[in-house]
Motif scaffolding. Structure first.
Motif, mmCIF file in Angstrom:
data_model
loop_
_atom_site.group_PDB
_atom_site.id
_atom_site.type_symbol
_atom_site.label_atom_id
_atom_site.label_comp_id
_atom_site.label_asym_id
_atom_site.label_seq_id
_atom_site.Cartn_x
_atom_site.Cartn_y
_atom_site.Cartn_z
ATOM 1 N N ASN A 189 0.844 -1.195 0.000
ATOM 2 C CA ASN A 189 0.000 0.000 0.000
ATOM 3 C C ASN A 189 0.880 1.246 0.000
ATOM 4 O O ASN A 189 1.747 1.401 0.853
ATOM 5 C CB ASN A 189 -0.913 0.005 1.228
ATOM 6 C CG ASN A 189 -1.654 1.320 1.403
ATOM 7 O OD1 ASN A 189 -1.707 1.845 2.507
ATOM 8 N ND2 ASN A 189 -2.215 1.850 0.348
ATOM 9 N N VAL A 190 0.672 2.115 -0.991
ATOM 10 C CA VAL A 190 1.331 3.421 -1.040
ATOM 11 C C VAL A 190 0.274 4.460 -0.680
ATOM 12 O O VAL A 190 -0.765 4.554 -1.350
ATOM 13 C CB VAL A 190 1.914 3.713 -2.436
ATOM 14 C CG1 VAL A 190 2.602 5.079 -2.440
ATOM 15 C CG2 VAL A 190 2.890 2.612 -2.839
ATOM 16 N N ASN A 191 0.525 5.214 0.376
ATOM 17 C CA ASN A 191 -0.459 6.174 0.878
ATOM 18 C C ASN A 191 0.082 7.591 0.835
ATOM 19 O O ASN A 191 1.245 7.832 1.172
ATOM 20 C CB ASN A 191 -0.853 5.825 2.314
ATOM 21 C CG ASN A 191 -1.697 6.913 2.968
ATOM 22 O OD1 ASN A 191 -1.161 7.807 3.610
ATOM 23 N ND2 ASN A 191 -2.994 6.833 2.805
ATOM 24 N N TYR A 192 -0.779 8.507 0.421
ATOM 25 C CA TYR A 192 -0.470 9.940 0.505
ATOM 26 C C TYR A 192 -1.610 10.618 1.236
ATOM 27 O O TYR A 192 -2.787 10.418 0.916
ATOM 28 C CB TYR A 192 -0.316 10.557 -0.876
ATOM 29 C CG TYR A 192 -0.215 12.071 -0.837
ATOM 30 C CD1 TYR A 192 0.952 12.703 -0.410
ATOM 31 C CD2 TYR A 192 -1.304 12.863 -1.196
ATOM 32 C CE1 TYR A 192 1.040 14.083 -0.349
ATOM 33 C CE2 TYR A 192 -1.218 14.249 -1.150
ATOM 34 C CZ TYR A 192 -0.043 14.854 -0.717
ATOM 35 O OH TYR A 192 0.022 16.215 -0.658
ATOM 36 N N SER A 193 -1.272 11.430 2.239
ATOM 37 C CA SER A 193 -2.296 12.148 2.983
ATOM 38 C C SER A 193 -1.829 13.564 3.254
ATOM 39 O O SER A 193 -0.642 13.816 3.497
ATOM 40 C CB SER A 193 -2.616 11.432 4.301
ATOM 41 O OG SER A 193 -1.478 11.349 5.121
ATOM 42 N N THR A 194 -2.782 14.499 3.203
ATOM 43 C CA THR A 194 -2.488 15.904 3.471
ATOM 44 C C THR A 194 -3.763 16.581 3.934
ATOM 45 O O THR A 194 -4.876 16.098 3.683
ATOM 46 C CB THR A 194 -1.941 16.602 2.207
ATOM 47 O OG1 THR A 194 -1.518 17.924 2.544
ATOM 48 C CG2 THR A 194 -3.002 16.684 1.125
ATOM 49 N N THR A 195 -3.610 17.693 4.634
ATOM 50 C CA THR A 195 -4.753 18.474 5.087
ATOM 51 C C THR A 195 -4.974 19.638 4.124
ATOM 52 O O THR A 195 -4.042 20.378 3.816
ATOM 53 C CB THR A 195 -4.530 19.008 6.508
ATOM 54 O OG1 THR A 195 -4.340 17.904 7.396
ATOM 55 C CG2 THR A 195 -5.731 19.823 6.974
ATOM 56 N N ILE A 196 -6.225 19.768 3.660
ATOM 57 C CA ILE A 196 -6.550 20.849 2.740
ATOM 58 C C ILE A 196 -7.419 21.869 3.479
ATOM 59 O O ILE A 196 -7.312 21.997 4.689
ATOM 60 C CB ILE A 196 -7.234 20.307 1.467
ATOM 61 C CG1 ILE A 196 -8.479 19.472 1.811
ATOM 62 C CG2 ILE A 196 -6.253 19.452 0.687
ATOM 63 C CD1 ILE A 196 -9.194 18.926 0.591
ATOM 64 N N ASP A 197 -8.261 22.600 2.795
ATOM 65 C CA ASP A 197 -9.035 23.682 3.400
ATOM 66 C C ASP A 197 -9.953 23.189 4.513
ATOM 67 O O ASP A 197 -10.503 22.087 4.460
ATOM 68 C CB ASP A 197 -9.879 24.379 2.338
ATOM 69 C CG ASP A 197 -9.029 25.165 1.352
ATOM 70 O OD1 ASP A 197 -7.864 25.451 1.680
ATOM 71 O OD2 ASP A 197 -9.532 25.468 0.246
ATOM 72 N N MET A 198 -10.102 24.047 5.560
ATOM 73 C CA MET A 198 -11.040 23.836 6.661
ATOM 74 C C MET A 198 -10.809 22.529 7.412
ATOM 75 O O MET A 198 -11.733 21.911 7.925
ATOM 76 C CB MET A 198 -12.487 23.908 6.157
ATOM 77 C CG MET A 198 -12.846 25.270 5.577
ATOM 78 S SD MET A 198 -14.567 25.364 5.007
ATOM 79 C CE MET A 198 -14.513 24.254 3.594
ATOM 80 N N GLY A 199 -9.553 22.105 7.475
ATOM 81 C CA GLY A 199 -9.209 20.918 8.243
ATOM 82 C C GLY A 199 -9.646 19.611 7.624
ATOM 83 O O GLY A 199 -9.648 18.566 8.287
ATOM 84 N N ASP B 188 -9.102 16.345 5.440
ATOM 85 C CA ASP B 188 -7.953 15.528 5.061
ATOM 86 C C ASP B 188 -8.216 14.834 3.734
ATOM 87 O O ASP B 188 -9.250 14.186 3.545
ATOM 88 C CB ASP B 188 -7.658 14.485 6.132
ATOM 89 C CG ASP B 188 -7.176 15.125 7.422
ATOM 90 O OD1 ASP B 188 -6.065 15.655 7.430
ATOM 91 O OD2 ASP B 188 -7.947 15.105 8.398
ATOM 92 N N LEU B 189 -7.268 14.972 2.817
ATOM 93 C CA LEU B 189 -7.300 14.268 1.538
ATOM 94 C C LEU B 189 -6.382 13.071 1.629
ATOM 95 O O LEU B 189 -5.235 13.192 2.063
ATOM 96 C CB LEU B 189 -6.834 15.190 0.406
ATOM 97 C CG LEU B 189 -6.527 14.508 -0.934
ATOM 98 C CD1 LEU B 189 -7.809 13.948 -1.558
ATOM 99 C CD2 LEU B 189 -5.827 15.487 -1.883
ATOM 100 N N MET B 190 -6.878 11.893 1.232
ATOM 101 C CA MET B 190 -6.087 10.676 1.280
ATOM 102 C C MET B 190 -6.174 9.929 -0.040
ATOM 103 O O MET B 190 -7.258 9.783 -0.607
ATOM 104 C CB MET B 190 -6.558 9.781 2.424
ATOM 105 C CG MET B 190 -6.136 10.290 3.790
ATOM 106 S SD MET B 190 -7.065 9.524 5.139
ATOM 107 C CE MET B 190 -8.600 10.447 5.044
#
Length: 221
Positions: free
Chosen positions: A179-189, A191-193
């Motif tokens: 599993n390759v995972n990318y996660s980040t926080t975008i607008d208004m808290g 989370d994009l995964m």
């Protein structure tokens, strides 16, 4: 759920990677909700091809590292809801954790069962962590899921890698995946995964899966 869809360390479940051990114990109650393009658990689809999954949960974490919670998701037939409790903390610079999880389904799950239980053990140091999820419901299939994870944020922010394999007793059809995972926080808290699963899995015909999701956590108290 905060523990099941945002924290990354040992096991892979749902649309994202999962750790049933919080990264840092902080007393409080939190909730979460998310929508995902699919629900993939340890490399295996749970929600049917091209079917979105709605997920959410409620967690309590104590200052001493104890935690308890409930998490749910839509699945191919009906709904899944998981009940879990455990402890996570640091001992001599090593992150340790133990958890008990009861997986429950309103209709028969993959494999034809409505419920089963696991005990999860984990240990981590720096960017590397290992885990074992042990089946403790001997009325069902006897298996152990092993995993090793690497947090690659030092080289690519938000990226982590997990390799896992499910060793099922009495059969040679063990299920492995990367599993390759990318996660980040975008607008208004929010989370994009993004998760990409590369499978060597007889039960999943060796197919690869891409899952994209949005989720948000809320501190309740």
């Amino acid at each position: 759920m905060k523990l099941k869809t945002l924290a990354l360390s040992l096991a892979v479940a749902g649309a994202t990677s999962v750790s049933l051990v919080p990264a840092a114990a902080q007393a409080g109650v939190s909730a979460n909700a998310g929508i995902f393009s699919d629900y993939v658990w340890r490399g295996v689809q749970q929600n049917g091809s091209d079917t979105m999954a709605v997920q959410g949960g409620l967690d309590y974490e104590a200052d001493n590292g104890l935690f308890v919670g409930i998490w749910g998701s839509t699945v191919l037939k009906g709904y899944e809801y998981d009940l879990y409790a455990g402890w996570g903390g640091e001992v001599n610079g090593i992150d340790l954790g133990i958890a008990y999880t009861s997986f429950n389904y309103t209709d028969s799950a993959v494999g034809g069962t409505n419920e089963f239980e696991e005990v999860s053990l984990s240990a981590g140091m720096g960017p590397v962590s290992i885990g074992a999820d042990i089946d403790v419901d001997k009325d069902q299939v006897d298996y152990t899921h092993y995993s090793i994870s690497y947090d690659a944020s030092a080289f690519a922010e938000g990226v982590s890698l997990t390799y896992g394999v499910t060793d099922t007793k009495g059969t040679s059809a063990n299920a492995g995946y990367l599993n390759v995972n990318y996660s980040t926080t975008i607008d208004m808290g929010v989370d994009l995964m993004v998760d990409y699963f590369m499978n060597d899995n007889n039960n999943n015909s060796g197919t690869n899966e891409l899952v994209i999701g949005l989720s948000k956590s809320f501190d309740l108290m």
